[in-house]
Design a protein around this motif. Structure first.
Motif, mmCIF file in Angstrom:
data_model
loop_
_atom_site.group_PDB
_atom_site.id
_atom_site.type_symbol
_atom_site.label_atom_id
_atom_site.label_comp_id
_atom_site.label_asym_id
_atom_site.label_seq_id
_atom_site.Cartn_x
_atom_site.Cartn_y
_atom_site.Cartn_z
ATOM 1 N N ILE A 9 9.299 18.096 -8.562
ATOM 2 C CA ILE A 9 9.545 16.755 -9.109
ATOM 3 C C ILE A 9 10.250 15.882 -8.077
ATOM 4 C CG2 ILE A 9 10.811 15.461 -10.873
ATOM 5 C CD1 ILE A 9 10.281 17.926 -12.734
ATOM 6 N N ALA A 10 11.246 16.439 -7.408
ATOM 7 C CA ALA A 10 11.997 15.669 -6.412
ATOM 8 C C ALA A 10 11.104 15.246 -5.248
ATOM 9 C CB ALA A 10 13.200 16.471 -5.914
ATOM 10 N N PHE A 11 10.263 16.155 -4.772
ATOM 11 C CA PHE A 11 9.343 15.788 -3.678
ATOM 12 C C PHE A 11 8.330 14.749 -4.131
ATOM 13 C CE2 PHE A 11 10.765 19.420 -1.096
ATOM 14 C CZ PHE A 11 10.747 18.833 0.163
ATOM 15 N N SER A 12 7.870 14.858 -5.362
ATOM 16 C CA SER A 12 6.944 13.865 -5.899
ATOM 17 C C SER A 12 7.609 12.488 -5.963
ATOM 18 C CB SER A 12 6.469 14.289 -7.289
ATOM 19 O OG SER A 12 5.573 13.350 -7.815
ATOM 20 N N LEU A 13 8.863 12.466 -6.417
ATOM 21 C CA LEU A 13 9.606 11.203 -6.453
ATOM 22 C C LEU A 13 9.803 10.637 -5.053
ATOM 23 C CD1 LEU A 13 12.348 12.027 -9.113
ATOM 24 C CD2 LEU A 13 10.556 10.293 -9.314
ATOM 25 N N LEU A 14 10.161 11.502 -4.118
ATOM 26 C CA LEU A 14 10.374 11.064 -2.736
ATOM 27 C C LEU A 14 9.099 10.439 -2.163
ATOM 28 C CD1 LEU A 14 12.451 11.021 -0.388
ATOM 29 C CD2 LEU A 14 11.412 13.164 0.372
ATOM 30 N N ASN A 15 7.978 11.101 -2.354
ATOM 31 C CA ASN A 15 6.707 10.571 -1.851
ATOM 32 C C ASN A 15 6.328 9.265 -2.538
ATOM 33 O OD1 ASN A 15 6.271 12.571 0.074
ATOM 34 N ND2 ASN A 15 5.350 13.943 -1.424
ATOM 35 N N SER A 16 6.597 9.166 -3.827
ATOM 36 C CA SER A 16 6.320 7.931 -4.554
ATOM 37 C C SER A 16 7.166 6.784 -4.019
ATOM 38 C CB SER A 16 6.594 8.137 -6.049
ATOM 39 O OG SER A 16 6.420 6.939 -6.756
ATOM 40 N N LEU A 17 8.428 7.062 -3.751
ATOM 41 C CA LEU A 17 9.306 6.025 -3.211
ATOM 42 C C LEU A 17 8.871 5.600 -1.814
ATOM 43 C CD1 LEU A 17 12.649 7.447 -4.568
ATOM 44 C CD2 LEU A 17 11.633 5.249 -5.196
ATOM 45 N N LYS A 18 8.391 6.519 -1.018
ATOM 46 C CA LYS A 18 7.890 6.170 0.318
ATOM 47 C C LYS A 18 6.684 5.237 0.197
ATOM 48 C CE LYS A 18 9.348 10.356 2.764
ATOM 49 N NZ LYS A 18 8.875 11.558 3.485
ATOM 50 N N LEU A 19 5.796 5.527 -0.740
ATOM 51 C CA LEU A 19 4.635 4.654 -0.950
ATOM 52 C C LEU A 19 5.071 3.278 -1.449
ATOM 53 C CD1 LEU A 19 2.103 7.165 -2.563
ATOM 54 C CD2 LEU A 19 1.931 6.072 -0.324
ATOM 55 N N GLN A 20 6.039 3.252 -2.349
ATOM 56 C CA GLN A 20 6.551 1.977 -2.846
ATOM 57 C C GLN A 20 7.168 1.168 -1.712
ATOM 58 O OE1 GLN A 20 9.157 2.439 -6.261
ATOM 59 N NE2 GLN A 20 7.856 4.071 -7.065
ATOM 60 N N ALA A 21 7.925 1.826 -0.836
ATOM 61 C CA ALA A 21 8.546 1.130 0.288
ATOM 62 C C ALA A 21 7.492 0.525 1.204
ATOM 63 C CB ALA A 21 9.455 2.085 1.062
ATOM 64 N N THR A 22 6.431 1.266 1.443
ATOM 65 C CA THR A 22 5.339 0.760 2.289
ATOM 66 C C THR A 22 4.681 -0.466 1.647
ATOM 67 O OG1 THR A 22 4.920 2.955 3.200
ATOM 68 C CG2 THR A 22 3.124 1.352 3.352
ATOM 69 N N ALA A 23 4.374 -0.370 0.363
ATOM 70 C CA ALA A 23 3.724 -1.481 -0.333
ATOM 71 C C ALA A 23 4.627 -2.713 -0.373
ATOM 72 C CB ALA A 23 3.335 -1.054 -1.747
ATOM 73 N N LEU A 24 5.905 -2.504 -0.668
ATOM 74 C CA LEU A 24 6.831 -3.634 -0.727
ATOM 75 C C LEU A 24 7.053 -4.256 0.644
ATOM 76 C CD1 LEU A 24 9.336 -2.151 -3.294
ATOM 77 C CD2 LEU A 24 8.065 -4.303 -3.576
ATOM 78 N N THR A 25 7.105 -3.438 1.680
ATOM 79 C CA THR A 25 7.248 -3.967 3.035
ATOM 80 C C THR A 25 6.061 -4.862 3.370
ATOM 81 O OG1 THR A 25 8.553 -2.073 3.769
ATOM 82 C CG2 THR A 25 7.429 -3.357 5.485
ATOM 83 N N ASN A 26 4.862 -4.409 3.044
ATOM 84 C CA ASN A 26 3.672 -5.234 3.285
ATOM 85 C C ASN A 26 3.731 -6.527 2.482
ATOM 86 O OD1 ASN A 26 2.529 -3.474 5.121
ATOM 87 N ND2 ASN A 26 1.414 -2.351 3.559
ATOM 88 N N LEU A 27 4.210 -6.451 1.243
ATOM 89 C CA LEU A 27 4.327 -7.657 0.422
ATOM 90 C C LEU A 27 5.307 -8.641 1.056
ATOM 91 C CD1 LEU A 27 3.771 -9.283 -2.158
ATOM 92 C CD2 LEU A 27 5.562 -7.941 -3.280
#
Length: 93
Positions: A9-27
């Motif tokens: 669960i923790a690794f899944s959350l970590l990976n999800s947050l990394k994807l969110q950071a990438t998307a928000l950075t692009n935004l």
């Protein structure tokens, strides 16, 4: 049926947050609306904070071992950051 462990669960959350950071950075980088840009930057800061919390949890459990950086690598990274900051200052003038 396999159940998810705390580690999974923790690794899944970590990976999800990394994807969110990438998307928000692009935004942020592509936004022309200042209000949207500020809001995305605010959310991005919270994502960074959450990512750090999850990383710290994984690290404390020994699930995300981290190798200590060599001093020369740290010095090189610091020089790179300083170069970026100098370039930003030059553009801002």
């Amino acid at each position: 049926m396999k159940t998810l462990s705390d580690r999974d669960i923790a690794f899944s959350l970590l990976n999800s947050l990394k994807l969110q950071a990438t998307a928000l950075t692009n935004l942020v980088l592509e936004s022309t609306n200042n209000a949207l840009r500020r809001e995305a930057m605010s959310v991005l800061t919270r994502v960074f904070d959450h990512q750090k919390q999850i990383f710290d949890f994984l690290s404390q459990k020994g699930w995300y071992p981290v190798e200590m950086a060599k001093q020369e690598d740290i010095t090189k990274a610091q020089r790179n950051v300083q170069t970026i900051q100098n370039n930003i200052q030059m553009v801002s003038m």
